[in-house]
Write an enzyme that holds these catalytic residues in place. Sequence first.
Site, mmCIF file in Angstrom:
data_model
loop_
_atom_site.group_PDB
_atom_site.id
_atom_site.type_symbol
_atom_site.label_atom_id
_atom_site.label_comp_id
_atom_site.label_asym_id
_atom_site.label_seq_id
_atom_site.Cartn_x
_atom_site.Cartn_y
_atom_site.Cartn_z
ATOM 1 N N ALA A 23 -7.149 12.650 6.235
ATOM 2 C CA ALA A 23 -7.897 11.615 5.657
ATOM 3 C C ALA A 23 -7.689 11.556 3.955
ATOM 4 O O ALA A 23 -7.860 10.615 3.326
ATOM 5 C CB ALA A 23 -9.352 11.447 6.093
ATOM 6 N N HIS A 121 -1.625 10.434 15.387
ATOM 7 C CA HIS A 121 -2.754 9.453 15.945
ATOM 8 C C HIS A 121 -2.561 8.092 16.002
ATOM 9 O O HIS A 121 -3.163 7.318 16.127
ATOM 10 C CB HIS A 121 -4.319 9.791 15.232
ATOM 11 C CG HIS A 121 -4.787 11.048 15.422
ATOM 12 N ND1 HIS A 121 -5.598 11.690 14.369
ATOM 13 C CD2 HIS A 121 -4.691 11.836 16.648
ATOM 14 C CE1 HIS A 121 -6.033 12.917 14.958
ATOM 15 N NE2 HIS A 121 -5.369 13.085 16.026
ATOM 16 N N CYS A 129 2.144 -4.153 24.428
ATOM 17 C CA CYS A 129 1.590 -5.033 25.701
ATOM 18 C C CYS A 129 1.663 -3.677 26.648
ATOM 19 O O CYS A 129 2.682 -3.305 26.946
ATOM 20 C CB CYS A 129 2.521 -6.113 26.032
ATOM 21 S SG CYS A 129 2.247 -6.566 27.716
ATOM 22 N N CYS A 132 4.105 -5.371 29.798
ATOM 23 C CA CYS A 132 5.613 -5.214 29.623
ATOM 24 C C CYS A 132 6.158 -4.409 28.278
ATOM 25 O O CYS A 132 7.688 -4.311 28.508
ATOM 26 C CB CYS A 132 6.298 -6.420 29.250
ATOM 27 S SG CYS A 132 5.828 -7.330 27.616
ATOM 28 N N THR A 190 -6.874 17.450 4.675
ATOM 29 C CA THR A 190 -7.489 17.777 5.893
ATOM 30 C C THR A 190 -8.487 18.850 6.094
ATOM 31 O O THR A 190 -7.860 19.908 5.489
ATOM 32 C CB THR A 190 -6.579 17.469 7.040
ATOM 33 O OG1 THR A 190 -7.139 17.851 8.311
ATOM 34 C CG2 THR A 190 -5.449 18.478 6.996
ATOM 35 N N ASN A 215 -6.792 21.124 -0.304
ATOM 36 C CA ASN A 215 -7.927 20.243 0.571
ATOM 37 C C ASN A 215 -9.106 20.523 -0.586
ATOM 38 O O ASN A 215 -9.361 21.528 -0.870
ATOM 39 C CB ASN A 215 -8.126 20.742 1.962
ATOM 40 C CG ASN A 215 -9.128 19.576 2.549
ATOM 41 O OD1 ASN A 215 -8.905 18.335 2.459
ATOM 42 N ND2 ASN A 215 -10.181 19.984 3.226
HETATM 43 ZN ZN LIG Z 1 3.759 -8.362 27.709
#
Ligand SMILES: [Zn+2]
Length: 245
Positions: A23, A121, A129, A132, A190, A215
């Site tokens: 971050a 992440h 989706c 699919c 970090t 850091n």
């Molecule tokens: Zn789909």
Amino acid sequence: MTVIEKITEKIATSQNITILTGAGVSTASGIPDFRSTNGLWAEDESREYYISRSYFFANPEDFWHKYKQIFRVKLLKDYEPNLVHRFLQALEREGKNITIITQNVDGLHERAGNQAIIEYHGNLNTATCPSCGATYSLTHILKQSIPTCNQVGCGDILKPDIVLFGDPITQHERAEQAIRTSDYVMVMGTSLLVSPFNLLPSIAFQSNIPMALLNREATPYDDIFDCIIHDDLLKIVENLKNELK
Ligand SMILES: [Zn+2]
């Protein structure tokens, strides 16, 4: 030799450099640290409940409302890479093999132009989706309040491409592999509080690969680093740039 001189010497003499970012790299672009005391998680602990795999599958409509709000998805296009992103891109442009392993989900390393990025992440800029497998861009995500798949006969609600609480981490092996084949490892911005990401530096340590920590705060793993600078990351990178000239 100062610590800055030691680190720049390592950068200059290493060809394969892996950089772990967190971050602290994004905050300079105005993106809040989702976990610090001023960040978004601390503001409301229940967000960990909402930004989870189980909440997504239980209530995808409300999940999307909260998700867009928490990650300020509408603002995503307005954030720009900063000095730190550009510094890492410049190393690549100068011929180093740079691999970035990032905890950040904003996609700014990619925007800065780096080629080898492991998004540990995931990434806020796309959604996929679950039925699919079609993947959609941020433009599509922003078009509908609850983004759905537009493949013929599908229409399912999309799932964002960040790692939700409860989602498996799929990039750990790849990240370990990148570290093992490095000459030098730098950990930037970090505090190494999030597991399993925070286990990655020990891979370099076990492989005797020299490693620097840049850091603001101390981390629970400071004792395994050769070089440590606790300071503002922009200031550190400015100093590295000047020393590398
Ligand atoms: Zn789909």
